[in-house]
Design a protein around this motif. Structure first.
Motif, PDB file in Angstrom:
ATOM      1  N   MET A  31       0.839  -1.155  -0.088  1.00  0.00           N
ATOM      2  CA  MET A  31       0.164  -0.131   0.034  1.00  0.00           C
ATOM      3  C   MET A  31       0.788   1.291   0.095  1.00  0.00           C
ATOM      4  O   MET A  31       0.454   2.279  -0.848  1.00  0.00           O
ATOM      5  N   PHE A  32       1.759   1.239   0.945  1.00  0.00           N
ATOM      6  CA  PHE A  32       2.820   2.264   0.743  1.00  0.00           C
ATOM      7  C   PHE A  32       3.425   2.646  -0.442  1.00  0.00           C
ATOM      8  O   PHE A  32       3.370   3.801  -0.903  1.00  0.00           O
ATOM      9  N   VAL A  34       2.378   1.624  -3.451  1.00  0.00           N
ATOM     10  CA  VAL A  34       1.418   1.946  -4.495  1.00  0.00           C
ATOM     11  C   VAL A  34       0.694   3.375  -4.251  1.00  0.00           C
ATOM     12  O   VAL A  34       0.751   4.241  -5.236  1.00  0.00           O
ATOM     13  N   TYR A  35       0.360   3.854  -3.152  1.00  0.00           N
ATOM     14  CA  TYR A  35      -0.229   4.846  -2.896  1.00  0.00           C
ATOM     15  C   TYR A  35       0.584   6.094  -2.380  1.00  0.00           C
ATOM     16  O   TYR A  35       0.328   7.263  -2.437  1.00  0.00           O
ATOM     17  N   VAL A  36       2.030   5.880  -2.272  1.00  0.00           N
ATOM     18  CA  VAL A  36       2.767   7.037  -1.558  1.00  0.00           C
ATOM     19  C   VAL A  36       4.278   7.278  -2.526  1.00  0.00           C
ATOM     20  O   VAL A  36       4.336   7.999  -3.104  1.00  0.00           O
ATOM     21  N   PRO A  39       3.261   7.705  -6.456  1.00  0.00           N
ATOM     22  CA  PRO A  39       2.675   9.107  -6.961  1.00  0.00           C
ATOM     23  C   PRO A  39       3.960  10.051  -6.858  1.00  0.00           C
ATOM     24  O   PRO A  39       3.800  10.939  -7.576  1.00  0.00           O
ATOM     25  N   GLN A  42       5.830   9.693  -9.969  1.00  0.00           N
ATOM     26  CA  GLN A  42       4.816  10.225 -10.932  1.00  0.00           C
ATOM     27  C   GLN A  42       4.734  11.677 -11.025  1.00  0.00           C
ATOM     28  O   GLN A  42       4.540  12.219 -12.312  1.00  0.00           O
ATOM     29  N   SER A  43       4.631  12.487  -9.972  1.00  0.00           N
ATOM     30  CA  SER A  43       4.631  13.927  -9.818  1.00  0.00           C
ATOM     31  C   SER A  43       5.820  14.573 -10.524  1.00  0.00           C
ATOM     32  O   SER A  43       5.600  15.327 -11.150  1.00  0.00           O
TER      33      SER A  43
END
Length: 302
Positions: A31-32, A34-36, A39, A42-43
């Motif tokens: 989860m960390f 994929v979601y932290v 991104p 990606q930013s």
């Protein structure tokens, strides 16, 4: 010949103690990542493009960052973030003062604790609305008191000079409650023998607080400092609710300016918004790195 030789243990039996903790951590790690972690990268990648979020991306390299250097609104947002950073730290001594007051055995102390704890459990949106009404020039309590004392009818959230200060005061209310909780927990873990010994040696008041109590509250102070600084840099919801960046963009912070450029009707400039997010992330990383280095050095010394 006898075939009673012990069987060779399997892979799981041999490595069970080493693998079991990682299996428990694996869902959280996924989860960390994929979601932290993803991104974040990606930013950074999007910040090198001119993109509206829907159409094709156009590679512009450092063009977004070059535009930031000449963007007055970016510097206003950065200045406001630094103002948040400095003034938001007032929540730490205020939280300590409230915690010291509540760490007593007096009649009605549970009621006092509930009242001071209340700002922590309500939404930031509700806090923003409460303080918007509090500052309202027509019926707000603050404006009524100010008019009674000075005769002036003053709109805090409509004045470019004071609007950021007014929002920071609103943010200090729940943040002080959070620091209070940390310090109350720390006060419950203080060694009473050290306090009693210091009192027998004649220490009291500020001397007792400075030399005996505060050193034992160092872990709580460290956590309060980290959370408060990150909260100041991430300030968004109060600005959005109370002023939407106004008047004339004077209360913008970096997180709100990022949203304004990337996702609001003013922009849909995903690449430019991502570049603002990267700058904010780098500022956060400076403080987070300093905190981690200090924490590791303290653990080595201990």
């Amino acid at each position: 010949m006898s075939n009673n030789a012990p069987a060779t243990p399997g892979f799981w039996k041999k490595h069970q103690q080493g693998l079991a903790p990682w299996l428990f951590l694996l869902p959280g790690l996924i989860m960390f990542v994929v979601y932290v972690v993803l991104p974040i990268f990606q930013s950074i990648w999007i910040s090198f493009y001119d993109w509206d979020g829907l159409g094709p991306k156009t590679w512009i390299g450092l063009g977004n960052y070059e535009e930031l250097l000449g963007d007055e609104a970016f510097y206003v947002s950065l200045k406001n973030n630094l103002l948040w950073l400095v003034l938001y730290l007032l929540a730490i001594p205020m939280g300590l003062a409230v915690a010291l007051f509540l760490n007593q055995t007096v009649t009605g102390i549970r009621l006092y604790k509930s009242l001071f704890f209340f700002p922590f459990v309500i939404s930031q949106v509700v806090v923003g609305l409460i303080f918007t009404w509090f500052y309202a020039p027509n019926f707000g309590l603050f404006s009524a008191l100010l008019k009674e004392l000075t005769g002036l009818d003053f709109a805090v959230l409509a004045d470019e000079r004071f609007v950021t200060f007014g929002i920071i005061v609103a943010g200090l209310w729940p943040q002080t409650a959070y620091c209070m909780i940390l310090y109350l927990t720390g006060l419950n873990n203080i060694n009473p023998e050290q306090v009693e010994a210091a009192r027998m040696d004649g220490a009291k008041g500020w001397s007792l607080l400075w030399h005996i109590i505060l050193p034992q509250l160092a872990p709580a102070s460290f956590i309060a400092m980290v959370v408060t600084i990150i909260g100041a840099l991430r300030s968004f919801d109060l600005v959005s609710i109370m002023t939407a960046g106004g008047p004339y963009g004077s209360s913008r912070v970096l997180s709100f300016y990022m949203y304004e450029q990337a996702l609001s009707e003013y922009g849909f400039r995903m690449g430019y918004g991502a570049s603002i997010a990267v700058v904010l992330f780098l500022i956060m990383m400076v403080f987070i790195t300093l905190f981690i280095v200090r924490m590791l050095s303290q653990e080595r010394n201990a």
